[in-house]
Design a protein around this motif. Structure first.
Motif, PDB file in Angstrom:
ATOM      1  N   ASP A  54       0.820  -1.207   0.000  1.00 34.53           N
ATOM      2  CA  ASP A  54       0.000   0.000   0.000  1.00 34.53           C
ATOM      3  C   ASP A  54       0.854   1.258   0.000  1.00 34.53           C
ATOM      4  N   GLY A  55       2.141   1.128  -0.324  1.00 33.25           N
ATOM      5  CA  GLY A  55       3.065   2.246  -0.232  1.00 33.25           C
ATOM      6  C   GLY A  55       3.060   3.143  -1.456  1.00 33.25           C
ATOM      7  N   HIS A  56       4.189   3.808  -1.636  1.00 32.80           N
ATOM      8  CA  HIS A  56       4.304   4.872  -2.632  1.00 32.80           C
ATOM      9  C   HIS A  56       5.190   4.515  -3.810  1.00 32.80           C
ATOM     10  N   ALA A  57       5.669   3.287  -3.904  1.00 32.97           N
ATOM     11  CA  ALA A  57       6.636   2.902  -4.927  1.00 32.97           C
ATOM     12  C   ALA A  57       5.955   2.464  -6.219  1.00 32.97           C
ATOM     13  N   TYR A  58       6.538   2.944  -7.344  1.00 30.73           N
ATOM     14  CA  TYR A  58       6.079   2.570  -8.679  1.00 30.73           C
ATOM     15  C   TYR A  58       7.291   2.152  -9.489  1.00 30.73           C
ATOM     16  N   GLN A  59       7.057   1.236 -10.415  1.00 34.61           N
ATOM     17  CA  GLN A  59       8.135   0.743 -11.248  1.00 34.61           C
ATOM     18  C   GLN A  59       7.947   1.252 -12.667  1.00 34.61           C
ATOM     19  N   ALA A  60       9.027   1.795 -13.220  1.00 34.11           N
ATOM     20  CA  ALA A  60       9.029   2.216 -14.617  1.00 34.11           C
ATOM     21  C   ALA A  60       9.955   1.278 -15.364  1.00 34.11           C
ATOM     22  N   SER A  61       9.445   0.692 -16.389  1.00 32.66           N
ATOM     23  CA  SER A  61      10.289  -0.163 -17.210  1.00 32.66           C
ATOM     24  C   SER A  61       9.883   0.028 -18.662  1.00 32.66           C
ATOM     25  N   ILE A 102      11.567   3.789  -0.411  1.00 29.99           N
ATOM     26  CA  ILE A 102      10.719   4.309  -1.497  1.00 29.99           C
ATOM     27  C   ILE A 102       9.273   3.937  -1.218  1.00 29.99           C
ATOM     28  N   GLU A 103       9.043   2.698  -0.839  1.00 27.05           N
ATOM     29  CA  GLU A 103       7.701   2.182  -0.560  1.00 27.05           C
ATOM     30  C   GLU A 103       7.068   2.886   0.645  1.00 27.05           C
ATOM     31  N   LYS A 104       7.797   2.983   1.749  1.00 23.33           N
ATOM     32  CA  LYS A 104       7.212   3.498   2.992  1.00 23.33           C
ATOM     33  C   LYS A 104       7.244   5.015   3.114  1.00 23.33           C
ATOM     34  N   GLY A 108       9.749  11.306  -3.604  1.00 25.93           N
ATOM     35  CA  GLY A 108      10.747  11.478  -4.652  1.00 25.93           C
ATOM     36  C   GLY A 108      11.923  10.526  -4.621  1.00 25.93           C
ATOM     37  N   ARG A 109      11.969   9.649  -3.648  1.00 23.74           N
ATOM     38  CA  ARG A 109      13.075   8.693  -3.603  1.00 23.74           C
ATOM     39  C   ARG A 109      13.009   7.772  -4.818  1.00 23.74           C
ATOM     40  N   PHE A 110      14.189   7.321  -5.265  1.00 21.28           N
ATOM     41  CA  PHE A 110      14.197   6.392  -6.392  1.00 21.28           C
ATOM     42  C   PHE A 110      15.463   5.561  -6.388  1.00 21.28           C
ATOM     43  N   SER A 111      15.393   4.474  -7.145  1.00 22.08           N
ATOM     44  CA  SER A 111      16.573   3.654  -7.391  1.00 22.08           C
ATOM     45  C   SER A 111      16.483   3.103  -8.806  1.00 22.08           C
ATOM     46  N   HIS A 112      17.636   2.837  -9.350  1.00 19.42           N
ATOM     47  CA  HIS A 112      17.750   2.240 -10.688  1.00 19.42           C
ATOM     48  C   HIS A 112      18.500   0.936 -10.473  1.00 19.42           C
ATOM     49  N   ARG A 114      19.506  -3.036 -11.404  1.00 18.65           N
ATOM     50  CA  ARG A 114      19.721  -3.966 -12.512  1.00 18.65           C
ATOM     51  C   ARG A 114      18.637  -5.036 -12.532  1.00 18.65           C
ATOM     52  N   GLY A 115      18.040  -5.217 -13.692  1.00 19.18           N
ATOM     53  CA  GLY A 115      17.010  -6.234 -13.874  1.00 19.18           C
ATOM     54  C   GLY A 115      15.623  -5.801 -13.420  1.00 19.18           C
ATOM     55  N   MET A 116      15.511  -4.657 -12.735  1.00 24.47           N
ATOM     56  CA  MET A 116      14.207  -4.197 -12.233  1.00 24.47           C
ATOM     57  C   MET A 116      13.747  -2.896 -12.875  1.00 24.47           C
ATOM     58  N   GLY A 117      14.650  -2.173 -13.486  1.00 18.33           N
ATOM     59  CA  GLY A 117      14.294  -0.877 -14.034  1.00 18.33           C
ATOM     60  C   GLY A 117      14.395   0.194 -12.962  1.00 18.33           C
ATOM     61  N   ILE A 118      13.474   1.138 -12.991  1.00 17.63           N
ATOM     62  CA  ILE A 118      13.491   2.260 -12.049  1.00 17.63           C
ATOM     63  C   ILE A 118      12.319   2.121 -11.093  1.00 17.63           C
ATOM     64  N   ILE A 119      12.613   2.175  -9.809  1.00 15.02           N
ATOM     65  CA  ILE A 119      11.583   2.188  -8.764  1.00 15.02           C
ATOM     66  C   ILE A 119      11.608   3.602  -8.205  1.00 15.02           C
ATOM     67  N   PHE A 120      10.457   4.272  -8.177  1.00 15.57           N
ATOM     68  CA  PHE A 120      10.436   5.670  -7.756  1.00 15.57           C
ATOM     69  C   PHE A 120       9.111   6.016  -7.098  1.00 15.57           C
ATOM     70  N   SER A 121       9.089   7.195  -6.500  1.00 17.34           N
ATOM     71  CA  SER A 121       7.840   7.730  -5.950  1.00 17.34           C
ATOM     72  C   SER A 121       7.724   9.189  -6.372  1.00 17.34           C
ATOM     73  N   ALA A 122       6.510   9.662  -6.474  1.00 19.08           N
ATOM     74  CA  ALA A 122       6.278  11.065  -6.807  1.00 19.08           C
ATOM     75  C   ALA A 122       6.717  11.943  -5.633  1.00 19.08           C
ATOM     76  N   SER A 123       7.002  13.190  -5.928  1.00 20.97           N
ATOM     77  CA  SER A 123       7.502  14.100  -4.892  1.00 20.97           C
ATOM     78  C   SER A 123       6.496  14.321  -3.771  1.00 20.97           C
TER      79      SER A 123
END
Length: 141
Positions: A54-61, A102-104, A108-112, A114-123
């Motif tokens: 139920d957190g704030h993390a989204y994956q962009a791939s 990022i989830e909790k 705006g936190r994010f990570s890139h 390997r193998g997962m793409g970009i995990i991020f949250s809106a500001s």
């Protein structure tokens, strides 16, 4: 009187012409075009996949993000990715955040990764699929 005006006008014209050529030559050889921006930019396009929970993390791939996989963070180096992410014109971050943060926490936190793409949250921890903002990946050259 007319010859004085004519010679004065002619003298002024020749004086301006004599000034023009040195300035034109100087400008021709002293102008350097601005360098190309030292970045590669691309848009992250929705739909973004919500990371489970139920957190704030989204994956962009996408194909483009997958092509950046060699630059991504990994178990061997968890801070190797040079990418920056912008929400409209505002940089997000901190980069290299843990997926748990990022989830909790989001914001705006994010990570890139390997193998997962970009995990991020809106500001502002809204859903990036519906908040109307544009997300851009920037890779410094």
């Amino acid at each position: 009187m007319q010859s004085w005006t004519l010679s004065r006008t002619l003298g002024l014209g020749l004086g301006l012409l004599a000034l023009y050529f040195p300035v034109a030559i100087y400008l021709k050889y002293s102008y350097f075009p601005p360098p190309e921006p030292p970045v590669i930019r691309t848009f992250m396009l929705p739909p973004f996949t919500k990371v489970d929970g139920d957190g704030h993390a989204y994956q962009a791939s996408s194909e483009y993000i997958a092509s950046l996989d060699a630059l991504a963070d990994s178990r061997d180096d968890s801070a190797s990715s040079p990418i920056l992410i912008y929400e409209n014109d505002k940089p997000l971050g901190p980069a290299h955040s843990s997926h748990e943060d990022i989830e909790k926490i989001g914001y705006g936190r994010f990570s890139h990764w390997r193998g997962m793409g970009i995990i991020f949250s809106a500001s502002d921890v809204t859903d990036p699929n519906t908040n109307g903002r544009r997300y851009t990946v920037v890779v410094p050259k």
